[in-house]
Design a protein around this motif. Structure first.
Motif, mmCIF file in Angstrom:
data_model
loop_
_atom_site.group_PDB
_atom_site.id
_atom_site.type_symbol
_atom_site.label_atom_id
_atom_site.label_comp_id
_atom_site.label_asym_id
_atom_site.label_seq_id
_atom_site.Cartn_x
_atom_site.Cartn_y
_atom_site.Cartn_z
ATOM 1 N N ILE A 322 0.832 -1.204 0.000
ATOM 2 C CA ILE A 322 0.000 0.000 0.000
ATOM 3 C C ILE A 322 0.864 1.250 0.000
ATOM 4 O O ILE A 322 0.560 2.236 -0.683
ATOM 5 N N ASP A 323 1.950 1.212 0.745
ATOM 6 C CA ASP A 323 2.839 2.367 0.799
ATOM 7 C C ASP A 323 3.441 2.656 -0.577
ATOM 8 O O ASP A 323 3.510 3.813 -1.010
ATOM 9 N N VAL A 324 3.854 1.604 -1.277
ATOM 10 C CA VAL A 324 4.391 1.777 -2.631
ATOM 11 C C VAL A 324 3.319 2.310 -3.566
ATOM 12 O O VAL A 324 3.575 3.194 -4.399
ATOM 13 N N ALA A 325 2.078 1.794 -3.426
ATOM 14 C CA ALA A 325 0.975 2.266 -4.270
ATOM 15 C C ALA A 325 0.708 3.748 -4.047
ATOM 16 O O ALA A 325 0.490 4.506 -5.007
ATOM 17 N N CYS A 326 0.738 4.197 -2.793
ATOM 18 C CA CYS A 326 0.531 5.616 -2.491
ATOM 19 C C CYS A 326 1.650 6.467 -3.080
ATOM 20 O O CYS A 326 1.396 7.549 -3.639
ATOM 21 N N CYS A 327 2.880 5.993 -2.955
ATOM 22 C CA CYS A 327 4.021 6.742 -3.484
ATOM 23 C C CYS A 327 3.916 6.912 -4.992
ATOM 24 O O CYS A 327 4.270 7.965 -5.537
ATOM 25 N N CYS A 328 3.440 5.885 -5.682
ATOM 26 C CA CYS A 328 3.276 5.982 -7.131
ATOM 27 C C CYS A 328 2.109 6.894 -7.491
ATOM 28 O O CYS A 328 2.195 7.692 -8.441
ATOM 29 N N ALA A 329 1.015 6.798 -6.735
ATOM 30 C CA ALA A 329 -0.190 7.564 -7.058
ATOM 31 C C ALA A 329 0.027 9.064 -6.964
ATOM 32 O O ALA A 329 -0.490 9.834 -7.779
ATOM 33 N N VAL A 330 0.815 9.512 -5.959
ATOM 34 C CA VAL A 330 0.984 10.960 -5.775
ATOM 35 C C VAL A 330 1.826 11.591 -6.873
ATOM 36 O O VAL A 330 1.833 12.820 -7.020
ATOM 37 N N LEU A 331 2.516 10.778 -7.671
ATOM 38 C CA LEU A 331 3.337 11.330 -8.749
ATOM 39 C C LEU A 331 2.510 11.708 -9.973
ATOM 40 O O LEU A 331 2.896 12.587 -10.748
ATOM 41 N N PHE A 332 1.348 11.063 -10.168
ATOM 42 C CA PHE A 332 0.549 11.314 -11.355
ATOM 43 C C PHE A 332 0.086 12.769 -11.481
ATOM 44 O O PHE A 332 0.184 13.353 -12.576
ATOM 45 N N PRO A 333 -0.445 13.404 -10.411
ATOM 46 C CA PRO A 333 -0.858 14.808 -10.559
ATOM 47 C C PRO A 333 0.283 15.734 -10.975
ATOM 48 O O PRO A 333 0.060 16.686 -11.737
ATOM 49 N N ILE A 334 1.488 15.481 -10.489
ATOM 50 C CA ILE A 334 2.629 16.319 -10.872
ATOM 51 C C ILE A 334 2.934 16.133 -12.353
ATOM 52 O O ILE A 334 3.175 17.100 -13.083
ATOM 53 N N ILE A 335 2.890 14.883 -12.817
ATOM 54 C CA ILE A 335 3.130 14.610 -14.238
ATOM 55 C C ILE A 335 2.054 15.262 -15.095
ATOM 56 O O ILE A 335 2.348 15.847 -16.152
ATOM 57 N N TRP A 336 0.802 15.173 -14.651
ATOM 58 C CA TRP A 336 -0.283 15.802 -15.409
ATOM 59 C C TRP A 336 -0.090 17.311 -15.495
ATOM 60 O O TRP A 336 -0.348 17.920 -16.531
ATOM 61 N N SER A 337 0.351 17.921 -14.397
ATOM 62 C CA SER A 337 0.576 19.365 -14.395
ATOM 63 C C SER A 337 1.693 19.754 -15.359
ATOM 64 O O SER A 337 1.603 20.763 -16.068
ATOM 65 N N ILE A 338 2.753 18.962 -15.395
ATOM 66 C CA ILE A 338 3.862 19.231 -16.310
ATOM 67 C C ILE A 338 3.386 19.147 -17.758
ATOM 68 O O ILE A 338 3.698 20.008 -18.592
ATOM 69 N N ARG A 339 2.600 18.121 -18.068
ATOM 70 C CA ARG A 339 2.074 17.983 -19.428
ATOM 71 C C ARG A 339 1.148 19.142 -19.777
ATOM 72 O O ARG A 339 1.194 19.683 -20.896
ATOM 73 N N SER A 340 0.292 19.526 -18.831
ATOM 74 C CA SER A 340 -0.645 20.624 -19.069
ATOM 75 C C SER A 340 0.092 21.934 -19.336
ATOM 76 O O SER A 340 -0.289 22.705 -20.230
ATOM 77 N N LEU A 341 1.158 22.194 -18.584
ATOM 78 C CA LEU A 341 1.928 23.417 -18.788
ATOM 79 C C LEU A 341 2.628 23.404 -20.140
ATOM 80 O O LEU A 341 2.770 24.449 -20.787
ATOM 81 N N ARG A 342 3.087 22.233 -20.575
ATOM 82 C CA ARG A 342 3.698 22.143 -21.900
ATOM 83 C C ARG A 342 2.686 22.516 -22.986
ATOM 84 O O ARG A 342 3.005 23.249 -23.930
ATOM 85 N N GLU A 343 1.458 21.994 -22.844
ATOM 86 C CA GLU A 343 0.438 22.281 -23.841
ATOM 87 C C GLU A 343 0.028 23.745 -23.804
ATOM 88 O O GLU A 343 -0.150 24.382 -24.848
ATOM 89 N N THR A 344 -0.114 24.288 -22.587
ATOM 90 C CA THR A 344 -0.536 25.678 -22.447
ATOM 91 C C THR A 344 0.488 26.635 -23.026
ATOM 92 O O THR A 344 0.152 27.671 -23.601
ATOM 93 N N SER A 345 1.761 26.288 -22.894
ATOM 94 C CA SER A 345 2.826 27.173 -23.360
ATOM 95 C C SER A 345 2.783 27.386 -24.871
ATOM 96 O O SER A 345 3.327 28.365 -25.378
ATOM 97 N N LYS A 346 2.121 26.498 -25.590
ATOM 98 C CA LYS A 346 2.063 26.616 -27.046
ATOM 99 C C LYS A 346 0.992 27.599 -27.507
ATOM 100 O O LYS A 346 1.005 28.022 -28.660
ATOM 101 N N THR A 347 0.044 27.939 -26.596
ATOM 102 C CA THR A 347 -1.131 28.682 -27.040
ATOM 103 C C THR A 347 -1.377 30.007 -26.337
ATOM 104 O O THR A 347 -2.006 30.885 -26.908
#
Length: 443
Positions: A322-347
């Protein structure tokens, strides 16, 4: 009656002891009911040359369909080094089909057989055993009698005698732990005061809801460390936590839930970049929070019952999974934010601002990865490879890493007027656009 070969049951304990940290509550009363296990592990404790093991048995009952030899049941101590030697010797005996009982092994320190009970094998027993050779030992009960079930009330007491005659119920490698917790508790209290000054006084107009939630996280962390220090202090002095373990588990739960929630919310940019969470970000929180509750339930079961329960290894595996699952899960929002900023920077035509945000999120991602890696792998390695006299080093290392993580995260997302989230320098706009175009080309 022929003796069985119990060494085959000894091998799993090499793995079991890798999970086991030295015990803390060194006065324990345990109940064993109709148990036929060949080996039962009770405690693990680091002794000085003035160490003592006290064992008291009551309501002892032994039942078997065969005749019972009381010398085939008893308690013994085994060091980690001797455990490996005994496991190796057991493998050799199994290959040669040589029967034997672990109580007869030259690698164990026998305490007593059931022949010492009066009358054997069913009666009560109470005796203390001095430890003359300092080391870290595990306390076992061995049942080498086939088709035999044992029921008994067991009270164990392990401690090291201080020069003044008082008892220290903490394992020798754990003795500095209360002072470590007190020190870090004081540090977090100061940290909390500085953060409150920044969020409520100096930069009140630039504070967001996430900053207030971060304030709660520091407060809960401070209370958790205070309770942990008091818990360990009373165990060291009296052998029992005097109720501080209840508060410790409560604040441990709150601390874990809040920490992962803050990482997720900061990673999404909640309240300072956007007022609401997206559906997928809400789902991450809905997964992480229940998992943290389950992980803490597993932690309570592990801490309060000890390794003598049948499913102790299973509970450890549940906690780690469970601890490993939590550690992996909290990384997804940061990755999504990075991708979103990349897309936003183009427009949106705000390259400098987006580049600053993108850089900040990438740094935060690296910091989170480093913290999780250190506390889950490096700290475990320190606890495993360090001498039993220096087990406190892993506790200090984990607390220092956690404090460093808090300081970096809170500094990166502090409420200031020119926070990197809101920086927009027109002079750097052209350079930022070039950097983003270059990055896009590389990707």
């Amino acid at each position: 009656m022929g003796k069985i070969t119990p060494f085959s049951f000894l091998l799993p304990f090499v793995i079991l002891l890798s999970y086991l940290s030295p015990s803390s509550a060194e006065i324990k009363t345990l109940t064993i009911s109709s148990d036929s296990r060949t080996l039962i592990l009770f405690e693990k404790f680091g002794f000085t040359p003035r160490g003592v093991v006290s064992i008291s048995l009551s309501s002892v009952s032994v039942t078997s369909s065969l005749s019972i030899d009381p010398s085939h049941l008893g308690f013994f101590l085994l060091s980690d080094e001797s455990l490996l030697q005994a496991a190796y010797a057991s493998e050799q005996q199994q290959q040669q089909n040589v029967p034997g009982c672990v109580l007869e092994s030259p690698f164990v320190k026998r305490l007593f057989y059931f022949t010492d009970l009066s009358p054997p094998p069913s009666a009560s027993y109470n005796h203390s055993f001095p430890i003359t050779h300092p080391d870290e030992y595990s306390l076992f009960f061995a049942n080498c009698a086939p088709q035999t079930q044992v029921s008994m009330e067991v009270r164990t007491e392990m401690y090291n005698s201080n020069p003044d005659g008082s008892k220290d119920y903490l394992s020798v490698g754990q003795s500095p732990v209360p002072s470590i917790y007190y020190t870090f508790a004081f540090t977090y209290v100061v940290f909390f005061g500085v953060w409150i000054y920044l969020t409520l006084i100096k930069h009140r107009l630039n504070s967001h809801r996430i900053h207030h939630l971060m304030s709660c996280l520091i407060l809960i962390r401070s209370l958790y460390l205070i309770c942990a220090a008091e818990d360990q202090h009373f165990i060291r002095v009296t052998g029992t936590p005097h109720g501080w373990d209840v508060l410790f588990y409560v604040f441990q739960l709150l601390k874990g839930v809040l920490l992962f929630a803050v990482i997720v919310l900061v990673g999404t940019g909640w309240s300072f970049l956007k007022p609401f969470l997206q559906e997928k970000e809400k789902k991450v929180l809905m997964v992480v929070i229940p998992l943290q509750v389950i992980a803490n339930i597993a932690s309570v079961v592990i801490g309060e019952n000890g390794p003598f329960i049948r499913d102790w290894v299973t509970w450890n595996q549940i906690f780690l999974l469970i601890d490993v699952a939590c550690c992996c899960a909290v990384l997804f929002p940061i990755i999504w934010s990075i991708r979103s900023l990349r897309e936003t920077s183009k427009t949106d035509g705000k390259a400098a601002k987006n580049l600053a945000k993108l850089t900040l999120f990438r740094q935060f991602y690296i910091v989170v990865i480093g913290y999780l890696y250190f506390t889950r792998i490096i700290v475990y390695a320190l606890r495993t490879i360090a001498s039993y006299k220096y087990r406190w080093v892993s506790v200090a290392a984990e607390e220092m890493a956690t404090l460093a993580f808090y300081l970096v995260m809170f500094y990166m997302f502090r409420p200031v007027e020119r926070n990197q989230y809101f920086v927009l320098d027109d002079d750097e706009e052209e350079a930022a656009e070039a950097a983003l175009r270059e990055e896009e080309f590389e990707l």
